[in-house]
Design an enzyme around this catalytic site. Structure first.
Site, PDB file in Angstrom:
ATOM      1  N   SER B  13       0.843  -1.201   0.000  1.00 16.06           N
ATOM      2  CA  SER B  13       0.000   0.000   0.000  1.00 16.06           C
ATOM      3  C   SER B  13       0.880   1.254   0.000  1.00 16.06           C
ATOM      4  O   SER B  13       1.651   1.451  -0.935  1.00 16.06           O
ATOM      5  CB  SER B  13      -0.932  -0.066   1.217  1.00 16.06           C
ATOM      6  OG  SER B  13      -1.868   0.969   1.194  1.00 16.06           O
ATOM      7  N   HIS B  40      -2.586  -0.966  -3.395  1.00 16.58           N
ATOM      8  CA  HIS B  40      -3.741  -0.088  -3.172  1.00 16.58           C
ATOM      9  C   HIS B  40      -3.597   1.156  -4.035  1.00 16.58           C
ATOM     10  O   HIS B  40      -2.540   1.781  -4.069  1.00 16.58           O
ATOM     11  CB  HIS B  40      -3.824   0.312  -1.704  1.00 16.58           C
ATOM     12  CG  HIS B  40      -4.233  -0.817  -0.813  1.00 16.58           C
ATOM     13  ND1 HIS B  40      -4.064  -0.786   0.541  1.00 16.58           N
ATOM     14  CD2 HIS B  40      -4.810  -2.012  -1.096  1.00 16.58           C
ATOM     15  CE1 HIS B  40      -4.519  -1.912   1.065  1.00 16.58           C
ATOM     16  NE2 HIS B  40      -4.967  -2.687   0.087  1.00 16.58           N
ATOM     17  N   ASP B 133      -4.784  -4.609   5.617  1.00 16.98           N
ATOM     18  CA  ASP B 133      -5.104  -5.512   4.522  1.00 16.98           C
ATOM     19  C   ASP B 133      -3.929  -6.479   4.316  1.00 16.98           C
ATOM     20  O   ASP B 133      -2.766  -6.085   4.409  1.00 16.98           O
ATOM     21  CB  ASP B 133      -5.356  -4.686   3.248  1.00 16.98           C
ATOM     22  CG  ASP B 133      -5.999  -5.507   2.142  1.00 16.98           C
ATOM     23  OD1 ASP B 133      -6.508  -6.606   2.437  1.00 16.98           O
ATOM     24  OD2 ASP B 133      -5.985  -5.041   0.989  1.00 16.98           O
TER      25      ASP B 133
END
Lengths: 275, 203
Positions: B13, B40, B133
């Site tokens: 991310s 992401h 995540d």
């Protein structure tokens, strides 16, 4: 045999049973996504395994219907992919305007956000009363919601941003009435839309359409079912009609592909040839 | 006993663009394992990152398309606004289902579906990121017998995602980004028979 494999067998048996008893065929859905949705449904249910659920699922229609609702819900938003809606406004609507009346099929409309987006766009372009949109879905619960046109107010900020990016010419707030935590879409948007059930896996075409939209629905299907849908859309579309797919879907290597030209390639807007 | 693997999955991310350039940049063109990545990214980001990485890495890098066959020597990036999943038979699929772990694409979705298909023959990597995540997904990769690698939080631009993954499961390797490519080459020393990049590129 490992747990995961047992579950795969259970799922295959269950889908087979569902098809035989209720006529809904999910065997041609892509495995990974349908498994995620089924597993999610199972976790929320009272059952521990699919085998355990199967007995009731195959005998009690209301249990099956809860499964059906769970695995056929597609999420959508108003003006999803604003660049796509901008391209429809700038590149497709000028063609649509040359007809006295146009028919549009929105296949897999889910809760209707994109159908309403299209209605807003067409009305702003002066086509109010000059089109009929058939918005269909396999899931009758979402269709009922679609017909109501009620959206959580928390979504409206994001949808307003999308609307503006998509080239909206009015004020988005004019299209809904805020009531408590909900936004009710204006009835003027609903009058040219017909919501109706339709199952892409078994049902037939809609005749003489000027435009077919089916965005991010076929991504859940295996190749054969995808081809079936595309040929359904192809036989529904008039020559010169428009086919709009999701941003990651293409007609490349598809059977109907040669009869279409790309109007906006990266936005997946295709036009059916006249010859 | 030497283990053999069929794929690498990576979740990243905040700080991902730099981290991916560094990691992928150190892998040779004939690295055998296909690499599937969730970075992401905003819903309208376009496919610029895949192009950038493709230009700067020896491996072929592309944004994943639905029904892509998973090929050796190729890196697949999840497209903006879609989950990336692995299907049996070695294909990719996409989904527009709701956000998972507050993200779409979500690392957990990729990791879980890859673990289902590849079982113990999968390497999962969690890199820098400021959320959780990938933790659940990495735990499932381990449960199915796969290998878990996490970027050393001290080395990560954002430490939360690696830390959370380490708390979620018994990680096999915690390494700095600089030594990760070497570790992957050690785990998968075989060479790809036919590197894909370069073919037909100069015409």
């Amino acid at each position: 045999m490992k747990h995961g494999e047992v579950e795969d067998v259970e799922i295959r048996l269950l889908l087979e049973g569902v098809q035989r008893i209720y006529g809904y065929d999910f065997r041609d859905y892509a495995d990974a996504s349908i498994k995620r949705r089924l597993t999610h449904w199972l976790a929320e249910s009272e059952f521990d395994t699919f085998s355990q659920a199967q007995s009731l699922l195959l005998r009690d229609r209301s249990v099956f219907e809860s499964l059906l609702r769970g695995i056929t819900v597609n999420v959508t938003e108003m003006f999803r992919d604003p660049a796509f809606f901008r391209a429809v406004r700038e590149q497709v609507v000028p063609f649509l305007k040359t007809y006295p009346f146009v028919k549009i099929w929105h296949a897999g409309c889910a809760t209707g956000e994109e159908a309403y987006s299209m209605a807003i766009l067409l009305n702003e372009e002066g086509m109010a009363g000059r089109y009929r949109m058939y918005a269909t879905d396999i899931n009758e619960t979402v269709l009922q919601k679609a017909g109501e046109g009620v959206i959580p107010i928390t979504e409206m900020q994001r949808f307003t941003r999308n609307y503006q990016k998509a080239g909206g010419t009015a004020s988005f707030a004019d299209y809904y009435t805020a009531r408590y935590d909900r936004a009710m879409l204006s009835t003027a948007l609903k009058k040219d839309i017909v919501f109706a059930p339709h199952n892409l896996a078994v049902d037939g075409e809609f005749g003489e359409m000027n435009m077919v939209l089916c965005r991010n629905v076929m991504i859940y299907f295996k190749p054969d079912l995808k081809e079936r849908c595309l040929s359904l859309f192809d036989s529904s579309l008039l020559p010169g009609g428009f086919l709009c797919l999701g941003l990651k879907e293409t007609l490349e290597k598809k059977k109907i592909g040669e009869r279409y030209e790309e109007l906006a390639p990266t936005l997946r807007i295709y036009r059916k040839r006249y010859d | 006993m030497t283990r053999s693997f069929r794929a690498v999955v990576i979740g990243v991310s905040t700080g991902g663009v730099n981290a991916l350039q560094k990691l992928l940049g150190q892998l040779p063109a004939d690295f055998r394992l296909p690499i599937l990545i969730v970075q992401h990214i905003g819903p309208e980001a376009g496919s610029g990152l895949a192009k950038l990485l493709d230009e700067r890495c020896a491996l072929r890098v592309k944004e994943a398309d639905e029904q892509d066959e998973i090929l050796s020597g190729t890196v697949y990036l999840a497209p903006p606004n879609y989950h990336l999943l692995v299907e049996r038979g070695g294909f990719l699929s996409l989904s527009a289902d709701p956000h998972v772990s507050f993200a779409r694409p979500s690392v957990d979705v990729l990791f879980e579906s890859a673990a289902e298909v590849f079982g113990p023959e999968l390497v999962g990597i969690v890199l820098t990121g400021a959320n959780f995540d990938g933790s659940r997904g990495l735990r499932i990769i381990k449960q199915k017998g796969g290998v878990a690698i996490v970027q050393d939080p001290e080395d990560a631009e954002a430490r939360q995602m690696p830390q959370s993954a380490m708390a979620a499961t018994d990680v096999d390797y915690v390494v700095a980004l600089d030594s990760m490519a070497a570790l992957l080459r050690k785990l998968a020393p075989e060479r790809a028979v036919m590197p894909h990049k370069g073919r037909g590129r100069d015409d």
